[in-house]
Design a protein around this motif. Structure first.
Motif, PDB file in Angstrom:
ATOM      1  N   ASP A   1      99.469 108.701  65.962  1.00  0.00           N
ATOM      2  CA  ASP A   1     100.697 108.231  66.129  1.00  0.00           C
ATOM      3  C   ASP A   1     100.853 106.828  66.291  1.00  0.00           C
ATOM      4  N   TYR A   2     102.318 106.261  66.393  1.00  0.00           N
ATOM      5  CA  TYR A   2     102.272 104.741  66.719  1.00  0.00           C
ATOM      6  C   TYR A   2     102.090 104.528  68.124  1.00  0.00           C
ATOM      7  N   CYS A   3     101.581 103.552  68.677  1.00  0.00           N
ATOM      8  CA  CYS A   3     101.551 103.139  70.058  1.00  0.00           C
ATOM      9  C   CYS A   3     102.485 101.893  70.106  1.00  0.00           C
ATOM     10  N   PHE A   4     103.679 101.897  70.849  1.00  0.00           N
ATOM     11  CA  PHE A   4     104.524 100.725  71.066  1.00  0.00           C
ATOM     12  C   PHE A   4     104.369 100.198  72.316  1.00  0.00           C
TER      13      PHE A   4
ATOM     14  N   GLY B   1     104.080 105.886  72.863  1.00  0.00           N
ATOM     15  CA  GLY B   1     104.250 105.908  71.287  1.00  0.00           C
ATOM     16  C   GLY B   1     105.444 106.804  70.901  1.00  0.00           C
ATOM     17  N   SER B   2     104.874 107.537  69.624  1.00  0.00           N
ATOM     18  CA  SER B   2     106.128 108.170  68.811  1.00  0.00           C
ATOM     19  C   SER B   2     106.280 109.627  69.837  1.00  0.00           C
ATOM     20  N   TYR B   3     107.421 109.799  70.367  1.00  0.00           N
ATOM     21  CA  TYR B   3     107.902 111.132  71.263  1.00  0.00           C
ATOM     22  C   TYR B   3     106.718 111.334  72.255  1.00  0.00           C
TER      23      TYR B   3
ATOM     24  N   SER C   1     112.354 111.164  72.421  1.00  0.00           N
ATOM     25  CA  SER C   1     112.390 110.171  71.831  1.00  0.00           C
ATOM     26  C   SER C   1     111.323 109.015  72.020  1.00  0.00           C
ATOM     27  N   ASN C   2     111.339 108.046  70.964  1.00  0.00           N
ATOM     28  CA  ASN C   2     110.073 107.084  71.036  1.00  0.00           C
ATOM     29  C   ASN C   2     110.183 106.465  72.267  1.00  0.00           C
TER      30      ASN C   2
ATOM     31  N   THR D   1     112.853 104.883  76.729  1.00  0.00           N
ATOM     32  CA  THR D   1     112.791 105.355  75.232  1.00  0.00           C
ATOM     33  C   THR D   1     113.701 104.750  74.516  1.00  0.00           C
ATOM     34  N   ARG D   2     113.489 105.250  73.246  1.00  0.00           N
ATOM     35  CA  ARG D   2     114.482 104.289  72.312  1.00  0.00           C
ATOM     36  C   ARG D   2     116.027 105.081  72.322  1.00  0.00           C
TER      37      ARG D   2
END
Length: 157
Positions: A4-7, A22-24, A44-45, A62-63
């Motif tokens: 997954d992505y790490c934001f 990250g993602s969800y 959500s992300n 979250t997004r």
């Protein structure tokens, strides 16, 4: 959070926890016990995060514009039920790009992609103050950050 992505990430030096958003979802890890980790599922992300230093709160922005809080002490291995959530409906709803907890940890500052800064009262679970600097075109998504000085006299965004 494999593949997954790490934001975002947060680190608490007092408890040696790290939170990766990250993602969800988000992953909470203890740096002292490498095998200990908890996964938090969100709808959500996770774009922003904050670990408390006094209380045991984990906050994720979250997004979809929600801020979700968990208590570290009551987290299960895989948890999707927050202690409580903070939501703004209508025209103020936008991706939460930054979270800052004030020293007493009764207030949380959130910054959104639409240019709104909100001060949340965590005891009352509602917005205490709203700061607007406005973004005219929300399609021009921006990751707005906010910084609070150590004396809590200045908020910079």
């Amino acid at each position: 959070m494999d593949n997954d992505y790490c934001f975002t990430f947060s680190w608490n030096s007092a408890t040696n926890y790290i939170l990766l958003g990250g993602s969800y979802g988000a992953c909470l890890r203890s740096l002292e016990a490498e095998r200990y980790s908890k996964y938090i599922s969100t709808a959500s992300n996770v774009l922003s995060s904050q670990l408390s230093t006094v209380t045991s709160y984990v906050a994720c922005g979250t997004r979809n514009g929600s801020i979700l809080l968990w208590d570290i002490r009551s987290l299960k291995q895989h948890d999707s039920t927050p202690l409580f959530g903070l939501h703004v409906r209508g025209k103020f709803n936008s991706s939460v790009t930054c979270l800052n907890m004030l020293r007493d940890e009764n207030y949380l500052i959130s910054t959104s992609a639409n240019g709104k800064l909100l001060q949340w009262d965590l005891r009352m679970r509602r917005v205490a103050l709203l700061f607007c600097h406005g973004v005219k075109d929300e399609s021009n998504f921006s990751y707005t950050k906010s910084i609070i000085d150590s004396g809590e006299n200045y908020l910079i965004s």
